[in-house]
Design an enzyme around this catalytic site. Structure first.
Site, PDB file in Angstrom:
ATOM      1  N   THR A 121       5.314 -12.884  -7.485  1.00 53.72           N
ATOM      2  CA  THR A 121       5.484 -12.831  -6.030  1.00 53.72           C
ATOM      3  C   THR A 121       5.060 -14.172  -5.447  1.00 53.72           C
ATOM      4  OG1 THR A 121       5.061 -10.473  -6.066  1.00 53.72           O
ATOM      5  CG2 THR A 121       4.789 -11.587  -3.950  1.00 53.72           C
ATOM      6  N   GLU A 150       9.710  -8.372  -8.278  1.00 58.95           N
ATOM      7  CA  GLU A 150       9.486  -7.117  -8.993  1.00 58.95           C
ATOM      8  C   GLU A 150       8.838  -6.119  -8.033  1.00 58.95           C
ATOM      9  OE1 GLU A 150      10.516  -6.105 -12.045  1.00 58.95           O
ATOM     10  OE2 GLU A 150       9.807  -4.318 -11.030  1.00 58.95           O
ATOM     11  N   PHE A 151       9.344  -4.894  -8.027  1.00 60.54           N
ATOM     12  CA  PHE A 151       8.821  -3.897  -7.091  1.00 60.54           C
ATOM     13  C   PHE A 151       8.064  -2.781  -7.789  1.00 60.54           C
ATOM     14  CE2 PHE A 151      12.629  -5.808  -5.224  1.00 60.54           C
ATOM     15  CZ  PHE A 151      12.111  -6.294  -4.027  1.00 60.54           C
ATOM     16  N   ASN A 210       6.442  -5.180   0.982  1.00 61.95           N
ATOM     17  CA  ASN A 210       5.033  -4.809   0.856  1.00 61.95           C
ATOM     18  C   ASN A 210       4.327  -4.780   2.212  1.00 61.95           C
ATOM     19  OD1 ASN A 210       5.104  -4.204  -1.803  1.00 61.95           O
ATOM     20  ND2 ASN A 210       4.009  -6.006  -2.526  1.00 61.95           N
ATOM     21  N   LEU A 252       3.328   8.027   3.056  1.00 67.38           N
ATOM     22  CA  LEU A 252       2.705   8.540   4.285  1.00 67.38           C
ATOM     23  C   LEU A 252       1.479   9.383   3.959  1.00 67.38           C
ATOM     24  CD1 LEU A 252       5.741   9.509   6.594  1.00 67.38           C
ATOM     25  CD2 LEU A 252       4.091   7.661   6.937  1.00 67.38           C
ATOM     26  N   CYS A 262      -1.541  -6.074  -5.191  1.00 72.91           N
ATOM     27  CA  CYS A 262      -0.358  -6.578  -4.478  1.00 72.91           C
ATOM     28  C   CYS A 262      -0.370  -6.359  -2.975  1.00 72.91           C
ATOM     29  CB  CYS A 262       0.900  -5.942  -5.063  1.00 72.91           C
ATOM     30  SG  CYS A 262       1.156  -6.402  -6.769  1.00 72.91           S
TER      31      CYS A 262
HETATM   32  C1  UDX Z   1       2.715  -1.850  -4.685  1.00 70.87           C
HETATM   33  C2  UDX Z   1       4.166  -1.597  -4.268  1.00 70.87           C
HETATM   34  O1  UDX Z   1       4.387  -0.199  -4.096  1.00 70.87           O
HETATM   35  C3  UDX Z   1       5.106  -2.151  -5.326  1.00 70.87           C
HETATM   36  O2  UDX Z   1       6.444  -1.997  -4.901  1.00 70.87           O
HETATM   37  C4  UDX Z   1       4.799  -3.619  -5.553  1.00 70.87           C
HETATM   38  O3  UDX Z   1       5.588  -4.122  -6.597  1.00 70.87           O
HETATM   39  C5  UDX Z   1       3.333  -3.827  -5.885  1.00 70.87           C
HETATM   40  O4  UDX Z   1       2.506  -3.234  -4.879  1.00 70.87           O
HETATM   41  P1  UDX Z   1       0.997  -0.774  -6.424  1.00 70.87           P
HETATM   42  O5  UDX Z   1       0.042  -1.866  -6.071  1.00 70.87           O
HETATM   43  O6  UDX Z   1       1.141  -0.396  -7.851  1.00 70.87           O
HETATM   44  O7  UDX Z   1       2.461  -1.122  -5.885  1.00 70.87           O
HETATM   45  O8  UDX Z   1       0.490   0.519  -5.644  1.00 70.87           O
HETATM   46  P2  UDX Z   1       1.095   1.620  -4.650  1.00 70.87           P
HETATM   47  O9  UDX Z   1       1.406   2.853  -5.378  1.00 70.87           O
HETATM   48  O10 UDX Z   1       2.160   1.064  -3.800  1.00 70.87           O
HETATM   49  O11 UDX Z   1      -0.200   1.899  -3.765  1.00 70.87           O
HETATM   50  C6  UDX Z   1      -0.818   0.849  -3.027  1.00 70.87           C
HETATM   51  C7  UDX Z   1      -1.997   1.376  -2.260  1.00 70.87           C
HETATM   52  O12 UDX Z   1      -1.586   2.231  -1.215  1.00 70.87           O
HETATM   53  C8  UDX Z   1      -2.976   2.186  -3.102  1.00 70.87           C
HETATM   54  O13 UDX Z   1      -4.285   1.852  -2.696  1.00 70.87           O
HETATM   55  C9  UDX Z   1      -2.639   3.620  -2.760  1.00 70.87           C
HETATM   56  O14 UDX Z   1      -3.709   4.492  -2.922  1.00 70.87           O
HETATM   57  C10 UDX Z   1      -2.242   3.474  -1.303  1.00 70.87           C
HETATM   58  N1  UDX Z   1      -1.327   4.525  -0.852  1.00 70.87           N
HETATM   59  C11 UDX Z   1      -0.050   4.570  -1.313  1.00 70.87           C
HETATM   60  C12 UDX Z   1      -1.757   5.448   0.088  1.00 70.87           C
HETATM   61  O15 UDX Z   1      -2.919   5.415   0.540  1.00 70.87           O
HETATM   62  N2  UDX Z   1      -0.884   6.401   0.530  1.00 70.87           N
HETATM   63  C13 UDX Z   1       0.399   6.464   0.098  1.00 70.87           C
HETATM   64  O16 UDX Z   1       1.142   7.343   0.584  1.00 70.87           O
HETATM   65  C14 UDX Z   1       0.822   5.528  -0.862  1.00 70.87           C
END
Ligand code: UDX
Length: 436
Positions: A121, A150-151, A210, A252, A262
């Site tokens: 990123t 990458e997502f 993001n 949500l 990230c």
């Molecule tokens: C994220 C993006 O989703 C992904 O597309 C990108 O490539 C990298 O960053 P990730 O860091 O693995 O992925 O975590 P993610 O599942 O997105 O959760 C991020 C944070 O949000 C976590 O702390 C999680 O607990 C929080 N979260 C997520 C919530 O509090 N509520 C939700 O509904 C979703």
């Protein structure tokens, strides 16, 4: 195709393994000898569901190997992915040292017509700088570049890589576009939507995604606060708004705030970039502020549940990773909550199924480490659920009551139906719902 992947972190290793699983011939390079040593010995250096099977399979098939030495990268590499870390500086700007170090190391191994793909990123404009750097390092050599953000989500990384909702590819040449089509042939064949766009657009898509997700989370977290104050129920509000397809029901779940390697970093970086370009982004700034203040708010919630100042109180902390199904604790809200609890004089006893090892060097030294959730609870005044590990949603409530006198549970992930805890005679405080 012959592919090199620089960087064997969460994203790099998943990329290397999955590309090898597509049938490509992949070399994974990382400068960390301990990581590569583990991989060469057949050990996966991180917890990521499903990754070990793919690694076993592709290594056994001879399609994936690991090295710390760029000299071992075959000069007939057709596509070189850069998936190294891009940590942040204090001011939100991005440290690109590893990206350009990888470019420098790769440059002598590239041949006419190869494509360098930036998957790390990186701020808008970086891939163009990579192209510039390659032109200086190998003048006259025709090398193409692409930006391919990458997502994938940790904990679901393999599945996200193999069945993505979309693949975004930024290119400025038909050659790079063709190379990327060949790399991702199995996904194109499976009708995954591909967005071929300009390089700058692809770079920005990642940050905008993001930052939007962060905004969505801070939004629902603020709505959760309003629910607590007004008697509404946040899950029902989230469902009520999420069924509107313009809003969407994903991302949500109200909680202790967003963390991980990230979301916070990329959101901060977008804000930084927008300021650099003079446009600014008040919405993104507010999302970050809300998230930062949330830690203090969560600690206040714990204190309110305990019903007394935290000094000398015993807190059983369940969860330290930033979310379930990962051992990653980077920018985890749970880590910040623990720090603040300790600062307030609380005695914290911590359990996490995967995160303890990494937590040891990060949480204050006063924190005790427990063997399991019940061990963490023994003699506690309060049980805090900070990460949504499944096992924390199925606790034996009788055992909990045996171990915690006058029990109170603060559930920052809403893993329980309040009625269940009420029926068990346990005081319960959760997110976006009235305390019981
Ligand atoms: C994220 C993006 O989703 C992904 O597309 C990108 O490539 C990298 O960053 P990730 O860091 O693995 O992925 O975590 P993610 O599942 O997105 O959760 C991020 C944070 O949000 C976590 O702390 C999680 O607990 C929080 N979260 C997520 C919530 O509090 N509520 C939700 O509904 C979703």
């Amino acid at each position: 195709m012959r592919i090199t992947v620089s960087g064997a972190g969460y994203a790099g290793l998943v990329t290397a393994a999955c590309l090898a699983d597509f049938g490509h011939d992949v070399v994974s390079v990382d400068i960390d000898p301990s990581k590569i040593g583990m991989l060469q010995a057949g050990t996966v250096p991180m917890f990521e569901p499903g990754l070990d099977e793919i690694l076993d399979r592709t290594v056994a098939a001879g399609r994936l190997r690991f090295t710390t030495d760029y000299a071992a990268v075959p000069s007939e590499t057709e596509v070189a992915f850069i998936v190294v870390g891009t940590p942040r500086y204090e001011d939100g700007s991005v440290d690109l040292t590893h990206v350009f170090a990888a470019v420098e190391q790769l440059a002598p191994r590239l041949s006419q017509g190869s494509t360098v793909v930036v998957k790390s990123t990186v701020p808008v404009g970086t891939t163009a700088q990579v192209a510039q750097s390659l032109a200086e390092l190998r003048p006259g050599l025709g090398v193409f570049v692409a930006a391919n953000p990458e997502f994938l989500r940790q904990g679901a990384a393999v599945q996200d890589f193999l069945t993505p909702e979309r693949v975004v590819v930024g290119v400025d040449s038909p050659e790079a576009a063709d190379a990327m089509r060949l790399v991702y042939q199995p996904l194109l064949h499976a009708d995954v939507p591909f967005l071929f766009t300009t390089i700058e657009t692809a770079e920005l898509v990642k940050y905008a995604s993001n930052a939007f997700l962060s905004t969505k989370l801070s939004f629902i977290n603020e709505i959760a606060d309003l629910c607590e104050a007004s008697g509404a129920i946040v899950e029902d509000v989230a469902r009520g708004i999420g069924l509107d397809s313009r809003i969407g029901s994903g991302f949500l779940r109200a909680g202790p705030g967003f963390g991980g390697a990230c979301l916070p970093k990329d959101t901060q970086a977008l804000l930084h970039t927008s300021r650099q370009f003079g446009t600014g982004s008040r919405i993104v700034g507010a999302a970050l502020d809300v998230n930062e203040e949330r830690i203090h708010r969560m600690v206040g919630k714990i204190e309110a549940a305990v019903g007394a100042p935290l000094a000398g109180r015993r807190v059983a902390m369940l969860g330290i990773t930033f979310k379930a199904d990962t051992d990653d604790i980077r920018e985890s809200p749970a880590v910040e909550i623990v720090r603040e609890l300790v600062e307030a004089g609380a005695l914290v006893r911590l359990f996490d199924p995967q995160g303890l090892e990494r937590a040891k060097s990060v949480v204050p030294p006063q924190v005790e480490f427990a063997a399991d959730a019940y061990d963490a609870m023994t003699g506690a005044d309060c049980v805090v659920i900070a990460t949504e590990w499944k096992q924390f949603g199925t606790l034996d409530l009788d055992q909990l009551k045996d171990r915690v006198a006058n029990p109170v549970v603060v559930d920052l992930r809403n893993m329980y139906d309040p009625a269940t805890l009420a029926a068990a005679g346990i005081r319960y405080s959760s997110i976006g719902r009235r305390d019981i």
